[in-house]
Scaffold this motif. Structure first.
Motif, PDB file in Angstrom:
ATOM      1  N   TYR A 138       0.821  -1.211   0.000  1.00 51.66           N
ATOM      2  CA  TYR A 138       0.000   0.000   0.000  1.00 51.66           C
ATOM      3  C   TYR A 138       0.858   1.264   0.000  1.00 51.66           C
ATOM      4  O   TYR A 138       0.416   2.333  -0.436  1.00 51.66           O
ATOM      5  CB  TYR A 138      -0.962  -0.003   1.196  1.00 51.66           C
ATOM      6  CG  TYR A 138      -0.291   0.098   2.545  1.00 51.66           C
ATOM      7  CD1 TYR A 138       0.012   1.332   3.108  1.00 51.66           C
ATOM      8  CD2 TYR A 138       0.040  -1.035   3.278  1.00 51.66           C
ATOM      9  CE1 TYR A 138       0.623   1.440   4.344  1.00 51.66           C
ATOM     10  CE2 TYR A 138       0.657  -0.947   4.505  1.00 51.66           C
ATOM     11  CZ  TYR A 138       0.940   0.293   5.036  1.00 51.66           C
ATOM     12  OH  TYR A 138       1.553   0.378   6.259  1.00 51.66           O
ATOM     13  N   ARG A 139       2.095   1.160   0.455  1.00 55.59           N
ATOM     14  CA  ARG A 139       2.965   2.340   0.457  1.00 55.59           C
ATOM     15  C   ARG A 139       3.290   2.800  -0.965  1.00 55.59           C
ATOM     16  O   ARG A 139       3.593   3.967  -1.184  1.00 55.59           O
ATOM     17  CB  ARG A 139       4.243   2.047   1.234  1.00 55.59           C
ATOM     18  CG  ARG A 139       4.010   1.887   2.734  1.00 55.59           C
ATOM     19  CD  ARG A 139       5.296   1.523   3.454  1.00 55.59           C
ATOM     20  NE  ARG A 139       5.111   1.475   4.906  1.00 55.59           N
ATOM     21  CZ  ARG A 139       4.678   0.415   5.570  1.00 55.59           C
ATOM     22  NH1 ARG A 139       4.366  -0.687   4.900  1.00 55.59           N
ATOM     23  NH2 ARG A 139       4.536   0.438   6.881  1.00 55.59           N
ATOM     24  N   ALA A 140       3.228   1.859  -1.917  1.00 52.07           N
ATOM     25  CA  ALA A 140       3.482   2.236  -3.307  1.00 52.07           C
ATOM     26  C   ALA A 140       2.362   3.119  -3.846  1.00 52.07           C
ATOM     27  O   ALA A 140       2.554   3.848  -4.829  1.00 52.07           O
ATOM     28  CB  ALA A 140       3.627   0.992  -4.177  1.00 52.07           C
ATOM     29  N   ALA A 141       1.178   3.054  -3.223  1.00 51.53           N
ATOM     30  CA  ALA A 141       0.061   3.920  -3.595  1.00 51.53           C
ATOM     31  C   ALA A 141      -0.001   5.164  -2.709  1.00 51.53           C
ATOM     32  O   ALA A 141      -0.972   5.918  -2.768  1.00 51.53           O
ATOM     33  CB  ALA A 141      -1.251   3.140  -3.506  1.00 51.53           C
ATOM     34  N   ARG A 142       1.055   5.335  -1.874  1.00 47.86           N
ATOM     35  CA  ARG A 142       1.187   6.493  -0.984  1.00 47.86           C
ATOM     36  C   ARG A 142       0.018   6.596  -0.010  1.00 47.86           C
ATOM     37  O   ARG A 142      -0.522   7.676   0.243  1.00 47.86           O
ATOM     38  CB  ARG A 142       1.354   7.783  -1.791  1.00 47.86           C
ATOM     39  CG  ARG A 142       2.598   7.790  -2.678  1.00 47.86           C
ATOM     40  CD  ARG A 142       3.866   7.658  -1.842  1.00 47.86           C
ATOM     41  NE  ARG A 142       5.077   7.707  -2.663  1.00 47.86           N
ATOM     42  CZ  ARG A 142       5.764   6.637  -3.053  1.00 47.86           C
ATOM     43  NH1 ARG A 142       5.345   5.419  -2.708  1.00 47.86           N
ATOM     44  NH2 ARG A 142       6.861   6.760  -3.766  1.00 47.86           N
ATOM     45  N   LYS A 143      -0.364   5.448   0.564  1.00 47.32           N
ATOM     46  CA  LYS A 143      -1.422   5.418   1.570  1.00 47.32           C
ATOM     47  C   LYS A 143      -0.827   5.149   2.941  1.00 47.32           C
ATOM     48  O   LYS A 143       0.252   4.567   3.064  1.00 47.32           O
ATOM     49  CB  LYS A 143      -2.457   4.346   1.225  1.00 47.32           C
ATOM     50  CG  LYS A 143      -3.252   4.640  -0.038  1.00 47.32           C
ATOM     51  CD  LYS A 143      -4.293   3.567  -0.292  1.00 47.32           C
ATOM     52  CE  LYS A 143      -5.091   3.879  -1.558  1.00 47.32           C
ATOM     53  NZ  LYS A 143      -6.116   2.844  -1.838  1.00 47.32           N
ATOM     54  N   ARG A 144      -1.525   5.570   3.992  1.00 51.12           N
ATOM     55  CA  ARG A 144      -1.205   5.176   5.355  1.00 51.12           C
ATOM     56  C   ARG A 144      -2.172   4.077   5.752  1.00 51.12           C
ATOM     57  O   ARG A 144      -3.330   4.057   5.327  1.00 51.12           O
ATOM     58  CB  ARG A 144      -1.353   6.363   6.320  1.00 51.12           C
ATOM     59  CG  ARG A 144      -0.283   7.401   6.229  1.00 51.12           C
ATOM     60  CD  ARG A 144       1.102   6.901   6.647  1.00 51.12           C
ATOM     61  NE  ARG A 144       1.151   6.350   7.994  1.00 51.12           N
ATOM     62  CZ  ARG A 144       1.385   7.059   9.101  1.00 51.12           C
ATOM     63  NH1 ARG A 144       1.551   8.370   9.020  1.00 51.12           N
ATOM     64  NH2 ARG A 144       1.462   6.473  10.279  1.00 51.12           N
TER      65      ARG A 144
END
Length: 339
Positions: A76-82
């Motif tokens: 999910y970090r690749a989609a810049r989400k927390r």
């Protein structure tokens, strides 16, 4: 529940569908998934059967809701989400889950046996303030108003796989999670391709099917898969199974408090190094600050409680551990969700 045959735990539902061969196929697809253009053909060859027979087996397992998907985890970090684990003292946990799923990307929602916080939800959003706001509103509207947001500061492992030889969960070989992966677009790939790789078609050449759908070549898709796996955009390849339907009914969330908060990283790393049965290992922080001290977290799944106890006994040897809680899962409020 199931029986042990030839040293392997065979769940009742698997026994009815083919027994040893099905169990062996599930182990291969979880732990030795081929990163080749023809993964099903390669697994079928190892099993000594034809690829058509294997694909028919997998389609049946999917119909029976044992097989959730075959593919890759999207970091999910690749989609810049927390991401955060939201804990709520909820009077109406189903309504709270529906509310949270309407404002966040929700992948898990469990009733658990903690004495205060009975609802535990994993929510993701680009804006962390939206997660805090959603947790607070859900707690006020559907419970006592008590809530925590436990942030995923560092995911040291994520690999939910079920060892049918031992009857307990065991992480796969590619279980680490990159802390700062690039966005797919930054290295020339679309999110449409990433989403397609999350759930591979049950076809003899799955990457060719995806390529045809997206106007690419099979070689381009396979190369993209390998690069995104290497860079941490994708992870944990292979089969994702419904553990509960397989008889892995003892699902424990283990939360650990370090002797000293400066030892939190060492505590989480100790779990990675010593507890292969941990399917998630996450270092967390908490909002409101100071409201929760058990900030290292892992999950374990097993076919009986004794196997979980055997895992927990190992924690007695951890030099960084002050104390821990095992918060058992009582009910999955989002069964069958592809994660």
């Amino acid at each position: 529940m199931g029986v042990y045959g030839m040293g392997r735990f065979i769940p009742d539902i698997v026994e009815k569908l083919g027994g040893e061969l099905v169990a062996e196929a599930l182990m291969e697809l979880q732990y030795r998934f081929p990163l080749t253009p023809t993964p099903y053909h390669d697994v079928a060859e190892r099993l000594g059967i034809g690829v058509a027979e294997l694909l028919d087996m997998l389609k049946t397992l999917k119909e029976k809701r044992i097989l959730k998907r075959i593919g890759f985890y999207l970091n999910y970090r690749a989609a810049r989400k927390r991401a955060a684990l939201i804990a709520i003292e909820a009077d109406k946990p189903r309504e709270a889950t529906r509310y949270l799923a309407g404002v966040l990307e929700v992948t898990h929602s469990y009733l658990r046996d903690h004495p205060v916080y009975n609802l535990w939800v994993v929510g993701k959003h680009e804006d962390p303030e939206k997660i805090v706001e959603a947790a607070q509103k859900a707690a006020e509207q559907y419970g006592s108003g008590r809530w925590l947001v436990l942030w995923g500061e560092k995911t040291l492992r994520l690999s939910v796989k079920y060892d049918l030889e031992k009857g307990v969960s065991r992480a796969g070989p590619l279980s680490s999670v990159a802390a700062n992966p690039p966005k797919p677009e930054d290295i020339g790939y679309s999110m449409a391709l990433v989403r397609a790789l999350r759930v591979l078609p049950l076809e003899e050449r799955p990457y060719a099917v995806i390529a045809n759908r997206l106007g690419l070549t099979e070689e381009q898709v396979v190369a993209a898969m390998r690069e995104m796996l290497e860079k941490g955009i994708l992870g944990d390849p292979g089969a994702a199974l419904d553990g509960h339907r397989l008889g892995f009914v003892y699902n424990g969330m283990v939360t650990l408090a370090p002797r000293d908060m400066e030892q939190l990283d060492m505590l989480c790393q100790w779990v990675v190094d010593n507890v292969e049965e941990a399917t998630h290992v996450v270092k967390r922080s908490v909002t409101p600050p100071g409201s929760w001290r058990h900030l290292c977290y892992f999950m374990v799944h097993a076919v009986d409680q004794e196997k979980v106890k055997q895992v927990l006994r190992r924690l007695e040897n951890c030099p960084y551990l002050d104390d821990y809680m095992v918060i058992k899962s009582l009910e999955d409020l989002l069964p069958g969700v592809i994660r």
